[in-house]
Design an enzyme around this catalytic site. Structure first.
Site, PDB file in Angstrom:
ATOM      1  N   THR A 156      38.201  37.289  48.610  1.00  0.00           N
ATOM      2  CA  THR A 156      39.533  37.271  48.010  1.00  0.00           C
ATOM      3  C   THR A 156      40.166  38.660  47.988  1.00  0.00           C
ATOM      4  OG1 THR A 156      40.665  36.974  45.883  1.00  0.00           O
ATOM      5  CG2 THR A 156      38.316  37.421  45.778  1.00  0.00           C
ATOM      6  N   ASP A 157      41.497  38.691  47.973  1.00  0.00           N
ATOM      7  CA  ASP A 157      42.200  39.978  47.854  1.00  0.00           C
ATOM      8  C   ASP A 157      41.955  40.625  46.493  1.00  0.00           C
ATOM      9  OD1 ASP A 157      43.720  38.242  46.271  1.00  0.00           O
ATOM     10  OD2 ASP A 157      45.633  38.693  47.240  1.00  0.00           O
ATOM     11  N   GLU A 158      41.458  39.840  45.521  1.00  0.00           N
ATOM     12  CA  GLU A 158      41.266  40.390  44.168  1.00  0.00           C
ATOM     13  C   GLU A 158      40.194  41.473  44.132  1.00  0.00           C
ATOM     14  OE1 GLU A 158      41.287  37.728  40.871  1.00  0.00           O
ATOM     15  OE2 GLU A 158      42.686  36.363  41.828  1.00  0.00           O
ATOM     16  N   TYR A 186      35.454  37.672  37.489  1.00  0.00           N
ATOM     17  CA  TYR A 186      35.495  36.912  38.750  1.00  0.00           C
ATOM     18  C   TYR A 186      35.527  37.857  39.948  1.00  0.00           C
ATOM     19  CZ  TYR A 186      37.743  34.610  42.740  1.00  0.00           C
ATOM     20  OH  TYR A 186      38.062  34.187  44.001  1.00  0.00           O
ATOM     21  N   SER A 187      36.496  38.785  39.953  1.00  0.00           N
ATOM     22  CA  SER A 187      36.632  39.628  41.146  1.00  0.00           C
ATOM     23  C   SER A 187      35.460  40.593  41.275  1.00  0.00           C
ATOM     24  CB  SER A 187      37.978  40.351  41.167  1.00  0.00           C
ATOM     25  OG  SER A 187      38.205  41.069  39.992  1.00  0.00           O
ATOM     26  N   PHE A 217      38.708  22.878  46.488  1.00  0.00           N
ATOM     27  CA  PHE A 217      40.069  22.886  47.046  1.00  0.00           C
ATOM     28  C   PHE A 217      40.102  23.364  48.502  1.00  0.00           C
ATOM     29  CE2 PHE A 217      43.829  25.990  47.121  1.00  0.00           C
ATOM     30  CZ  PHE A 217      44.680  25.097  47.755  1.00  0.00           C
ATOM     31  N   LYS A 223      32.830  38.596  43.040  1.00  0.00           N
ATOM     32  CA  LYS A 223      33.151  38.423  44.472  1.00  0.00           C
ATOM     33  C   LYS A 223      32.923  39.742  45.221  1.00  0.00           C
ATOM     34  CE  LYS A 223      34.719  35.223  46.303  1.00  0.00           C
ATOM     35  NZ  LYS A 223      34.070  34.054  46.956  1.00  0.00           N
TER      36      LYS A 223
HETATM   37  P1  NAD Z   1      37.153  25.628  43.892  1.00  0.00           P
HETATM   38  O1  NAD Z   1      36.788  26.075  42.511  1.00  0.00           O
HETATM   39  O2  NAD Z   1      38.234  24.636  44.070  1.00  0.00           O
HETATM   40  O3  NAD Z   1      35.853  25.051  44.634  1.00  0.00           O
HETATM   41  C1  NAD Z   1      34.586  25.643  44.527  1.00  0.00           C
HETATM   42  C2  NAD Z   1      33.547  24.649  45.039  1.00  0.00           C
HETATM   43  O4  NAD Z   1      32.262  25.268  45.019  1.00  0.00           O
HETATM   44  C3  NAD Z   1      33.441  23.378  44.183  1.00  0.00           C
HETATM   45  O5  NAD Z   1      33.392  22.231  45.010  1.00  0.00           O
HETATM   46  C4  NAD Z   1      32.123  23.561  43.427  1.00  0.00           C
HETATM   47  O6  NAD Z   1      31.494  22.338  43.099  1.00  0.00           O
HETATM   48  C5  NAD Z   1      31.324  24.368  44.445  1.00  0.00           C
HETATM   49  N1  NAD Z   1      30.256  25.154  43.808  1.00  0.00           N
HETATM   50  C6  NAD Z   1      30.369  25.953  42.713  1.00  0.00           C
HETATM   51  N2  NAD Z   1      29.170  26.490  42.418  1.00  0.00           N
HETATM   52  C7  NAD Z   1      28.286  26.035  43.343  1.00  0.00           C
HETATM   53  C8  NAD Z   1      26.911  26.255  43.591  1.00  0.00           C
HETATM   54  N3  NAD Z   1      26.180  27.059  42.792  1.00  0.00           N
HETATM   55  N4  NAD Z   1      26.340  25.649  44.644  1.00  0.00           N
HETATM   56  C9  NAD Z   1      27.045  24.812  45.450  1.00  0.00           C
HETATM   57  N5  NAD Z   1      28.355  24.550  45.267  1.00  0.00           N
HETATM   58  C10 NAD Z   1      28.980  25.165  44.223  1.00  0.00           C
HETATM   59  O7  NAD Z   1      37.477  26.984  44.672  1.00  0.00           O
HETATM   60  P2  NAD Z   1      38.532  27.264  45.857  1.00  0.00           P
HETATM   61  O8  NAD Z   1      39.821  27.629  45.257  1.00  0.00           O
HETATM   62  O9  NAD Z   1      38.446  26.165  46.850  1.00  0.00           O
HETATM   63  O10 NAD Z   1      37.890  28.596  46.463  1.00  0.00           O
HETATM   64  C11 NAD Z   1      36.921  28.529  47.502  1.00  0.00           C
HETATM   65  C12 NAD Z   1      36.511  29.933  47.886  1.00  0.00           C
HETATM   66  O11 NAD Z   1      37.653  30.665  48.306  1.00  0.00           O
HETATM   67  C13 NAD Z   1      35.900  30.733  46.736  1.00  0.00           C
HETATM   68  O12 NAD Z   1      34.845  31.501  47.255  1.00  0.00           O
HETATM   69  C14 NAD Z   1      37.034  31.641  46.266  1.00  0.00           C
HETATM   70  O13 NAD Z   1      36.544  32.833  45.711  1.00  0.00           O
HETATM   71  C15 NAD Z   1      37.759  31.884  47.576  1.00  0.00           C
HETATM   72  N6  NAD Z   1      39.201  32.178  47.465  1.00  0.00           N
HETATM   73  C16 NAD Z   1      40.024  31.340  46.763  1.00  0.00           C
HETATM   74  C17 NAD Z   1      41.392  31.607  46.734  1.00  0.00           C
HETATM   75  C18 NAD Z   1      42.348  30.708  46.000  1.00  0.00           C
HETATM   76  O14 NAD Z   1      43.542  31.019  45.906  1.00  0.00           O
HETATM   77  N7  NAD Z   1      41.921  29.558  45.476  1.00  0.00           N
HETATM   78  C19 NAD Z   1      41.904  32.729  47.388  1.00  0.00           C
HETATM   79  C20 NAD Z   1      41.019  33.570  48.088  1.00  0.00           C
HETATM   80  C21 NAD Z   1      39.676  33.276  48.132  1.00  0.00           C
HETATM   81  O1  TDX Z   2      48.438  29.182  32.861  1.00  0.00           O
HETATM   82  C1  TDX Z   2      48.634  30.131  33.621  1.00  0.00           C
HETATM   83  N1  TDX Z   2      49.708  30.945  33.385  1.00  0.00           N
HETATM   84  C2  TDX Z   2      50.004  32.035  34.159  1.00  0.00           C
HETATM   85  O2  TDX Z   2      50.991  32.746  33.905  1.00  0.00           O
HETATM   86  C3  TDX Z   2      47.789  30.424  34.764  1.00  0.00           C
HETATM   87  C4  TDX Z   2      46.597  29.538  35.065  1.00  0.00           C
HETATM   88  C5  TDX Z   2      48.098  31.516  35.537  1.00  0.00           C
HETATM   89  N2  TDX Z   2      49.154  32.314  35.245  1.00  0.00           N
HETATM   90  C6  TDX Z   2      49.420  33.496  36.101  1.00  0.00           C
HETATM   91  C7  TDX Z   2      48.226  34.422  36.294  1.00  0.00           C
HETATM   92  C8  TDX Z   2      48.448  34.950  37.693  1.00  0.00           C
HETATM   93  O3  TDX Z   2      49.308  36.091  37.633  1.00  0.00           O
HETATM   94  O4  TDX Z   2      49.731  32.998  37.390  1.00  0.00           O
HETATM   95  C9  TDX Z   2      49.171  33.824  38.417  1.00  0.00           C
HETATM   96  C10 TDX Z   2      48.265  32.974  39.283  1.00  0.00           C
HETATM   97  O5  TDX Z   2      47.158  32.597  38.476  1.00  0.00           O
HETATM   98  P1  TDX Z   2      45.944  31.716  39.066  1.00  0.00           P
HETATM   99  O6  TDX Z   2      46.501  30.498  39.701  1.00  0.00           O
HETATM  100  O7  TDX Z   2      44.942  31.578  37.978  1.00  0.00           O
HETATM  101  O8  TDX Z   2      45.419  32.631  40.259  1.00  0.00           O
HETATM  102  P2  TDX Z   2      44.876  34.152  40.290  1.00  0.00           P
HETATM  103  O9  TDX Z   2      44.341  34.561  38.980  1.00  0.00           O
HETATM  104  O10 TDX Z   2      45.949  35.003  40.893  1.00  0.00           O
HETATM  105  O11 TDX Z   2      43.630  33.987  41.302  1.00  0.00           O
HETATM  106  C11 TDX Z   2      43.730  33.133  42.455  1.00  0.00           C
HETATM  107  O12 TDX Z   2      43.943  33.845  43.620  1.00  0.00           O
HETATM  108  C12 TDX Z   2      42.851  34.581  44.144  1.00  0.00           C
HETATM  109  C13 TDX Z   2      42.507  32.228  42.603  1.00  0.00           C
HETATM  110  O13 TDX Z   2      42.294  31.518  41.402  1.00  0.00           O
HETATM  111  C14 TDX Z   2      41.298  33.024  42.991  1.00  0.00           C
HETATM  112  O14 TDX Z   2      40.189  32.164  43.219  1.00  0.00           O
HETATM  113  C15 TDX Z   2      41.585  33.764  44.239  1.00  0.00           C
HETATM  114  O15 TDX Z   2      40.517  34.587  44.582  1.00  0.00           O
END
Ligand code: NAD
Ligand code: TDX
Length: 339
Positions: free
Chosen positions: A126-128, A151-152, A12, A155
């Site tokens: 991540t903030d987590e 997860y956190s 993403f 990280k």
């Molecule tokens: P995502 O799950 O959408 O994408 C992760 C990508 O990493 C995928 O394309 C996957 O194929 C690849 N990947 C996984 N394992 C791998 C490996 N061993 N080698 C090579 N590629 C691999 O995740 P995202 O939401 O895009 O998050 C990206 C980064 O940002 C992560 O490090 C996550 O911790 C961090 N982050 C995400 C959020 C959020 O809200 N989504 C917030 C803060 C930080």
């Molecule tokens: O089905 C659901 N129902 C629900 O109530 C899901 C999937 C989530 N939730 C709640 C849990 C959380 O309080 O919604 C909130 C957001 O959940 P997620 O989208 O799973 O995000 P969160 O767990 O907060 O973590 C995200 O933000 C920090 C990302 O997935 C992480 O990768 C990032 O580091």
């Protein structure tokens, strides 16, 4: 900063970052390393795959000889590590892949990058890692690390390795920590794309517990701009927080989504709470504003509506994901099989 090695560029945030870099900097070249796990999707970048400034390498960040080869196959100026297992609920079901990719993968990348004398390394975190807040207060870069989910915790371990590589070897690494992202190409396991997809299919929206948990939402392109600012003008060894100044309870967000989609509130199902569910995340962005000249630009209402429009226009992308193993995951996580 001409050539970037981006890991996890088919996910993403990584795919949004790759596209945004190519659009923003005519000279930039990108090598994208991705293992293509369930969350990695080549379709996320079909619009730029033929750009001569872009190259894709399928592989695992835990594979040292593969990473060594990629790092020496081009003159890489910087590494930006997005690759991770990223979903909290999956880490509760099975933490193994999180330990492997998020910790071991980061260690391999750091070590290989140091040996290859890469000039800059950015760890996308991540903030987590800061744990949870009560009703008041904000996370700053000095908030003690107190992760609560597998997860956190993984990280946080990676962040500590980054810190150690800077302090031990003077390796020029920077860490960024961001709040909850939303926007196009987000895998429909995370709250916003999951609830949009379920509502469009007239399926129940599974709200954990009462839905009073609070998240701070930031548009993915604001996050990408922040990572870019930290990469280009951040100081090695430092941490920079990003947030969207858009706090919402999950239930308020759910109501907003249903209203925007014209779907009934009867779709809401309060289900068993997430184990160890962090109550609230909120970010103090003062340091990034002062030192990087960054601040979030996307207003949440505008960003949410454009995200909903994107999912409406890309239902085929969603449908291709919501099949096969996705349906098995959904049944395991929520106890019901999507129709
Ligand atoms: P995502 O799950 O959408 O994408 C992760 C990508 O990493 C995928 O394309 C996957 O194929 C690849 N990947 C996984 N394992 C791998 C490996 N061993 N080698 C090579 N590629 C691999 O995740 P995202 O939401 O895009 O998050 C990206 C980064 O940002 C992560 O490090 C996550 O911790 C961090 N982050 C995400 C959020 C959020 O809200 N989504 C917030 C803060 C930080
Ligand atoms: O089905 C659901 N129902 C629900 O109530 C899901 C999937 C989530 N939730 C709640 C849990 C959380 O309080 O919604 C909130 C957001 O959940 P997620 O989208 O799973 O995000 P969160 O767990 O907060 O973590 C995200 O933000 C920090 C990302 O997935 C992480 O990768 C990032 O580091």
């Amino acid at each position: 900063m001409k050539t970037l090695l981006v890991t996890g560029g088919c996910g993403f945030i990584g795919s949004n970052f790759v596209r945004w870099q190519l659009q923003s900097y005519p000279d930039v070249e990108i090598v994208n390393v991705d293992k293509l796990t369930y969350a990695g999707n080549l379709e996320n970048l079909t619009d730029i795959e033929d750009d001569p400034r872009y190259r894709f390498e399928k592989g695992d960040i835990c594979d040292r000889s593969f990473i060594d080869r990629v790092l020496t196959s081009a003159s890489i100026d910087a590494v930006v590590n997005f690759a991770a297992e990223s979903h909290v609920d999956r880490s509760i079901l099975d933490s193994g892949p999180f330990i492997q990719t998020n910790i071991v993968g980061t260690q391999v990348l750091l070590d290989a990058s140091r040996k290859a004398e890469i000039g800059r390394y950015l760890q996308v975190s991540t903030d987590e890692v800061y744990g949870t807040l009560g009703d008041n207060g904000y996370f700053t870069e000095d908030t003690p690390l107190a992760p609560n989910s597998p997860y956190s915790a993984s990280k946080t371990a990676a962040d500590l390795l980054v810190r150690a590589y800077f302090h031990t070897y003077g390796f020029p690494a920077i860490t960024t920590r961001c709040s909850n992202n939303y926007g196009p190409w987000q895998f429909p396991e995370k709250l916003i794309p999951l609830f949009i997809s379920n509502a469009l299919a007239d399926q129940a929206l599974p709200v954990y517990g009462k839905g009073n948990n609070v998240r701070d939402w930031i548009h993915v392109l604001d996050h990408c701009r922040g990572i870019d600012a930290a990469l280009r003008s951040g100081k090695p060894g430092e941490v920079y927080n990003f947030g969207g100044n858009s706090e919402l309870t999950n239930i308020d967000l759910t109501l907003k989504l249903l209203d925007a989609l014209g779907k009934p509130r009867t779709l809401i199902r309060h289900v068993e709470d997430r184990a160890g569910h962090d109550f609230r995340y909120a970010i103090d962005t003062t340091k990034s504003e002062h030192e990087l000249g960054w601040k979030p630009e996307m207003d949440f209402e505008t960003g949410l509506h454009s995200t909903i429009d994107w999912y409406l226009a890309n239902s085929a992308w969603v449908d291709r994901i919501r099949s096969g193993l996705y349906l098995d995951y959904y049944e395991n996580q929520y106890g019901t099989r999507l129709a």
